[in-house]
Structure formats: structure tokens, C-alpha cells
Write an enzyme that holds these catalytic residues in place. Structure first.
Site, PDB file in Angstrom:
ATOM      1  CG  HIS A  78      31.153  37.748  43.527  1.00 46.59           C
ATOM      2  ND1 HIS A  78      32.191  37.466  42.691  1.00 46.59           N
ATOM      3  CD2 HIS A  78      30.959  39.178  43.101  1.00 46.59           C
ATOM      4  CE1 HIS A  78      32.938  38.296  42.104  1.00 46.59           C
ATOM      5  NE2 HIS A  78      31.831  39.200  42.338  1.00 46.59           N
ATOM      6  CG  HIS A 132      33.627  43.645  45.165  1.00 43.60           C
ATOM      7  ND1 HIS A 132      33.226  42.491  45.918  1.00 43.60           N
ATOM      8  CD2 HIS A 132      33.191  43.445  43.732  1.00 43.60           C
ATOM      9  CE1 HIS A 132      32.792  41.578  44.883  1.00 43.60           C
ATOM     10  NE2 HIS A 132      32.716  42.383  43.647  1.00 43.60           N
TER      11      HIS A 132
END
Lengths: 333, 208
Positions: free
Chosen positions: A219, A57
């Protein structure tokens, strides 16, 4: 899978080593525990902010370690939460005697691992408070889900509360501010393509060329529906409307507006999206006090974006403007 | 009666079973989660399988506690705290006994499963590992109550776990990341229930 790798098992440690090499004055890393730490930590008498989560991330969270933001970040495996040992090591390393605030995104694994670590830190006499972000309006907060996911508001919270800690606010004030930011911020995202987790080797989900996934988490996991791809102005409306409505934003109110790229969408498209978002807010009479556009909380190379709006009061705006010096966010003196 | 060697064989069998099924577990997790269950579990049980070589254990409970701590500190995600707690709690009722029969193991299994429930707050039908473990515990208790030995009771538990695992396929997830899919999580077997079944099957092969 076509990625810049040596061995998929070593991705996280090798990335952290590279990060340390790139920012020697700001950061140090603990490769055993997979931590990114402020070079000057612990800062005596200052509340320390510790966050962390799965890798993949970036720049969240390691890229937000530095003066005015996080004290340390724990890097889990790709899309996997860090483990209690790591979080405890980070907490111990940065506690300057004023306590530690854990910033946790509402994903089951993150919440459980941070809880276990906080218990262990408490046993060794460190004062720990935790705030769990849950800003994603795509997921209904109900008995039948694990609650809303923590997404874009996490970035804004780390900046604002990091500034509060830097100016000397105590642990209780930092925790209260963090909860206020979380309550006043909401997000919604879309994906145009999937990403590939290095250890899995193939895309996490399938989307046809003419499809998009509305209401994704970080995700790519879905929240609302798979739909036909639409023009950016329609997508912007699909993202802004639920956020504005969930926050009950009214004409005359001020927000910090954040258009975030998921990693695989160029800034050309993100700025185009920001233009659409601001136009929608202008039409609704909502004033953008501050804005942020770019790739800040990503999902590897997934294409797509999210919109986060934070109802901003005077203190939040002032703290937003305070100097910050991290690899991922830097401004002010 | 099971002793320390049998429990070490169980963990070795868990590691082998997880290793063999890792790609399947990741594939199941790709469908309703984020494609990391197989690699996380392989990392954790791989580390556990080496414990017996690294350290001389003198009791079953000390060994299982170490297994639990190793899982907590290597797996990550939700599975680390859940499986870690399972083995830590399993150790409790096995303290001070070296020859473990169905009665002791039944108490330990109950403590382990209750630990998972306490940590994850899952209920039957949420589409989680509990949907394999709850019927396994029930079958174990029913079988051992008839006077069956540890091995036979675990065979029944393994069969019930597999049935519980298969029954997760049509369920709508209410816990963990799959819950975000809502109705779209139906039609996929739960990866947690699948790995839990691997553990119980490994117990049936090694503990008797």
C-alpha cells in the site's frame, strides 16, 4: 484525482462485474458477497484454495482464480480486508468435501477477518486450514511490530499450492507445502510515487521527484527509509541483498525469481530491473530456475517494484510448471 | 437509566459523529496507515444507523449484538472485527435488563474493552484505540464509584478518552499497519483512538 470511475463507492463491484463479463467461461462472480469463483466450483474431492484481501492489488487475488490456482477470491474494499461473511460465503461455495486452505497476507485486518471466518466455517463443519504469508524483509519481525507483511510470495504460493491441490494432494499436504513456500520466500520493494485510493481522493503519501521509498509494503506504507533516487542497478542491489541475506542463499542454490511491478511502472523498466537482478544473482552463484516479471501484486497506480526470491526445491519447480488457467496467469496445456 | 431508545440514539450519534469526522479520520490514517479508516467507519456506522428502522428490537442486548454483527460484516480491515467485538461483548452484561444504570453499563464497557484487547492483543502505549478506551473505562469506574449517575460517569469517560487520544500523538506504533513506520509513526494522532473517542463522546451525549 483523475480516475476512470463512476462513483468511488462502487469501484469494487463495478470492477468485478466487468471481470465476470470479460471471462465468462472461467469465472463467475457473486456481486452480493464480492467474490470471484471458479466457474466449475466446487470441485468434488479437491482441496479448495481461498484467498482475498483489499482490492487495488489486481490481478491479485481475483485474477488468480481458475484451474491450477485459486478456487475463490474475496474482494475487500480498496486496501481494506474482506469481511468474515464474504470469506465464509467463499469457503462454503468452493468446499468440495476435501477442505479449504485460506491464504492470508500478514496484515492485521486480513488476519482477524480470516480468523473469524475460519471459526464460523468450522462451526458449519467445513475443514479449514490457514497459512499466513509474511515474506517482507523490510519489516523486522519483532514484538514491536505486527510482524512481517505478506507480499510477493503470496503470488508464488497461490500458483504452487494451487497446482498441488489440482493434482489431488490433501489439505494437510497443501497446508504444509504452503508453509514451506512461505518460509523459503522473501521479498523487498521500493516505491517511486504514491497511489490514490479512490475513496480518499488524494495521494496516500508524498515523495519528492528525486526521492524513493525503500522497503514499502503493497500500500506504499514504508518500512525502511526515504532516500534519494538512485540508478536501477543500485536499487536492484538494495532489494536483492537483504533478500539473499535473510534467506541465507548460498552459491549453487536455485530460486524462482520474481520482479513485480506496483502498477505504475512500465514493463520496459521492469525487464531492465529483472536484468539487474539476474546479474546480481549470477554474480552470487545463485541459479534462477524459473522467473516471473510483470504486474501481479500491485498498489493501484503506484510506481515501483518488488523483488521476491523463492528457494526452489524439485517439487516447487514441478508444480510451478504445471498448467494454470486464470485471467492473470496462464500457461501449459 | 438508559433504555433501548437511548442506545438507539447512541448509535445514531456515533454514525453522525463518524460521518462528520470521516475526512479527518482518513486524513489521520493517510499519515500512518493506508487512508481508509474514515470511509470504512462511515460505511459501517451508516449501516448501523439504519438498523432501528429496519427491524423492531425488543431488548438492548439484541440490538447491540446486531450492531456488532453489522460492523463486523461491513467495516472490514482491523476496525471491523475490533469494533464489532466491542459491541458484541457490550451486549452480554446488558442482557435481561432494560433500565441500565452506571453499574450495568460499567460492566458492559469493561467486557467490550476486554473484547478488543482479546481480539487485537493491544497493550497500553501501542498507539491504538485501546489508548483512548482504557483511560475512558478507568475514568468511568472511578466516577461511578463515587455514586455518580450514568451521564456524569460517561462525561468523565469522554474527557479521559479525548486525553488518551491526544496522548497517542508522540507514541511509536506497535500494532497494525502504522507499526511498519516505526519511529516515523510518532507525531501523528492515532486514527483508531480518534474514532474510539467519537464513540464515547456520543455515549456521553445520549446515555444518562
Amino acid at each position: 484525482m483523475k480516475k476512470l470511475l463512476n462513483d468511488p463507492a462502487d469501484v469494487v463491484v463495478e470492477a468485478l462485474a466487468g471481470m465476470a463479463a470479460a471471462h465468462p467461461d472461467q469465472l463467475r462472480v457473486d456481486l452480493d458477497h464480492k467474490l470471484v469463483l471458479r466457474a466449475d466450483a466446487p470441485v468434488s474431492g479437491k482441496v479448495a484454495l481461498v484467498s482475498g484481501g483489499g482490492s487495488g492489488h489486481e490481478p491479485l487475488h481475483g485474477g488468480f482464480v481458475g484451474r491450477g490456482m485459486l478456487s475463490a477470491a474475496c474482494a475487500g474494499e480498496v486496501f481494506t480486508s474482506p469481511v468474515p461473511d464474504q470469506i465464509l460465503a467463499a469457503t462454503t461455495a468452493v468446499d468440495g468435501g476435501a477442505g479449504v486452505l485460506h491464504v492470508v497476507k500478514n496484515y492485521t485486518g486480513d488476519v482477524m477477518n480470516f480468523e473469524m471466518a475460519a471459526e464460523l466455517a468450522g462451526e458449519s463443519g467445513i475443514q479449514v486450514e490457514a497459512v499466513v504469508t509474511d515474506d517482507d524483509v523490510a519489516v523486522q519481525d519483532s514484538l514491536y511490530t505486527a510482524g512481517r507483511r505478506g507480499v510477493g510470495v503470496t503470488v508464488l504460493l497461490e500458483k504452487i499450492v494451487g497446482a498441488a491441490a489440482e493434482e489431488g494432494q490433501d489439505l494437510a499436504s497443501c497446508a504444509a507445502l504452503a508453509r514451506r513456500v512461505n518460509e523459503q520466500g522473501r521479498s523487498m520493494g521500493i516505491a517511486l510515487t504514491s497511489c490514490t485510493v479512490p475513496a480518499a481522493g488524494k495521494p496516500t503519501f508524498e515523495l519528492a521527484d528525486d526521492e524513493m521509498e525503500i522497503g514499502i509494503g503493497i500500500h506504499g506504507e514504508p518500512g525502511r527509509s526515504t532516500e534519494k533516487l538512485a540508478p536501477a542497478r543500485d536499487i536492484a542491489a538494495r532489494l536483492v541483498e537483504p533478500v539473499v541475506s535473510d534467506l541465507s542463499l548460498e552459491r549453487g542454490e536455485q530460486v524462482i525469481a520474481f520482479v513485480n511491478g506496483m502498477g505504475g511502472t512500465p514493463l520496459l523498466e521492469l525487464y531492465l530491473m529483472y536484468g539487474e537482478v539476474q546479474r546480481l544473482l549470477d554474480d552470487a552463484g545463485i541459479e534462477v530456475a524459473r522467473s516471473l516479471v510483470g504486474n501481479y501484486i500491485t498498489s493501484l497506480e503506484m510506481a515501483g517494484c518488488s523483488v521476491t526470491l523463492l528457494r526452489a526445491d524439485e517439487e516447487m519447480t514441478r508444480l510451478w510448471d504445471a498448467p494454470v488457467d486464470t485471467p492473470g496467469l496462464r500457461w501449459g496445456g | 437509566m438508559a433504555d433501548l431508545n437511548s442506545f438507539q440514539a447512541w448509535i445514531a450519534a456515533c454514525a453522525a459523529g463518524i460521518d462528520e469526522r470521516a475526512d479527518d479520520l482518513t486524513e489521520l490514517d493517510r499519515a500512518i496507515g493506508d487512508a481508509d479508516h474514515g470511509s470504512n467507519m462511515r460505511r459501517g456506522f451508516g449501516a448501523c444507523a439504519q438498523l432501528a428502522e429496519q427491524e423492531d428490537f425488543t431488548s438492548v442486548d439484541a440490538y447491540l449484538k446486531k450492531v456488532g454483527m453489522t460492523l463486523v460484516s461491513t467495516v472490514g480491515g482491523a476496525s471491523g472485527p475490533l469494533y464489532g467485538t466491542f459491541f458484541l461483548r457490550l451486549a452480554g452484561p446488558l442482557a435481561s435488563s432494560d433500565d441500565i444504570g452506571p453499574r450495568e453499563f460499567g460492566q458492559a464497557l469493561r467486557a467490550g474493552v476486554e473484547g478488543i484487547v482479546a481480539r487485537g492483543k493491544a497493550e497500553a502505549g501501542d498507539k491504538t484505540m485501546y489508548d483512548a478506551l482504557a483511560p475512558a473505562l478507568e475514568a468511568f469506574d472511578e466516577t461511578s464509584a463515587t455514586g455518580a449517575g450514568l451521564g456524569e460517569s460517561l462525561q468523565a469517560a469522554a474527557q479521559a478518552a479525548a486525553e488518551g487520544r491526544d496522548a497517542t500523538e508522540p507514541m511509536i506504533a506497535r500494532k497494525g499497519r502504522a507499526s511498519y513506520l516505526g519511529e516515523r509513526s510518532a507525531g501523528h494522532q492515532d486514527p483508531g483512538a480518534t474514532s474510539a473517542t467519537v464513540l464515547i463522546e456520543a455515549a456521553a451525549q445520549t446515555l444518562s
